[in-house]
Design a protein around this motif. Sequence first.
Motif, PDB file in Angstrom:
ATOM      1  N   ASN A  78       2.763  -0.803   8.390  1.00 62.82           N
ATOM      2  CA  ASN A  78       2.618  -1.493   7.113  1.00 62.82           C
ATOM      3  C   ASN A  78       3.886  -1.286   6.308  1.00 62.82           C
ATOM      4  OD1 ASN A  78      -0.243  -2.626   6.710  1.00 62.82           O
ATOM      5  ND2 ASN A  78      -0.569  -0.652   7.677  1.00 62.82           N
ATOM      6  N   PHE A 131      -3.207  -2.800  -0.003  1.00 60.49           N
ATOM      7  CA  PHE A 131      -3.056  -1.412   0.418  1.00 60.49           C
ATOM      8  C   PHE A 131      -1.703  -0.903  -0.057  1.00 60.49           C
ATOM      9  CE2 PHE A 131      -5.825  -1.629   4.560  1.00 60.49           C
ATOM     10  CZ  PHE A 131      -6.950  -1.845   3.793  1.00 60.49           C
ATOM     11  N   LEU A 133       1.337   1.503  -0.541  1.00 55.45           N
ATOM     12  CA  LEU A 133       1.947   2.618   0.178  1.00 55.45           C
ATOM     13  C   LEU A 133       2.470   3.618  -0.840  1.00 55.45           C
ATOM     14  CD1 LEU A 133       3.970   0.558   2.814  1.00 55.45           C
ATOM     15  CD2 LEU A 133       1.692   1.573   3.072  1.00 55.45           C
ATOM     16  N   LEU A 139       0.124   5.364   4.025  1.00 51.68           N
ATOM     17  CA  LEU A 139      -1.080   4.663   3.571  1.00 51.68           C
ATOM     18  C   LEU A 139      -2.208   5.676   3.415  1.00 51.68           C
ATOM     19  CD1 LEU A 139      -2.604   2.005   3.023  1.00 51.68           C
ATOM     20  CD2 LEU A 139      -2.979   1.832   5.490  1.00 51.68           C
ATOM     21  N   LEU A 141      -5.955   5.328   1.971  1.00 53.52           N
ATOM     22  CA  LEU A 141      -6.973   4.453   1.374  1.00 53.52           C
ATOM     23  C   LEU A 141      -7.944   5.202   0.479  1.00 53.52           C
ATOM     24  CD1 LEU A 141      -7.761   2.024   4.329  1.00 53.52           C
ATOM     25  CD2 LEU A 141      -6.188   1.725   2.405  1.00 53.52           C
ATOM     26  N   GLN A 144      -6.231   5.034  -3.348  1.00 49.19           N
ATOM     27  CA  GLN A 144      -5.653   3.755  -3.785  1.00 49.19           C
ATOM     28  C   GLN A 144      -5.926   3.547  -5.269  1.00 49.19           C
ATOM     29  OE1 GLN A 144      -3.948   1.045  -1.814  1.00 49.19           O
ATOM     30  NE2 GLN A 144      -3.568   3.021  -0.854  1.00 49.19           N
TER      31      GLN A 144
END
Length: 149
Positions: A78, A131, A133, A139, A141, A144
């Motif tokens: 990502n 999402f 970073l 990442l 989650l 977030q």
Amino acid sequence: MRDARVTLVTLGVADLARAARFYETLGWERTDQGNDKVVFLQGEGLVLSLFGLQDLADDASLPLEALPRFRGMTLAINLPGEAETDRLFALACEAGGVPVKAPHKVFWGGYSGYFADPDGHLWEIAHNPFFALDAAGRLDLLNQPKDPA
């Protein structure tokens, strides 16, 4: 510390030197660990291990059989934006990766494409605007930012 983590991914490869060069071109850093049968490359929070395909099959006590083009899994990188996604996709293809699907806007609101490494391992290159970073490009989650809506 949670046990639910991946610290190392091993890919079986036909040509260890070729595979190592490919991943080094993409930014993985070769370590001084390993030997003539395995190479370890450091990434951000994950080590990529390259192991001769027959040696890996032997290590797992499994017969080496023909590999299908689609193996039912992908690895993913990502990135923070579309330009970075395009840049890494182009770099992978220039380094010997095979373009499978060029990055483009996708139905879920992101930007994504696929390439296969020289041994056919499928990688998704994506920008997911949902999402975020962290500063190191990781990442998480569970941490977030909350949607104010």
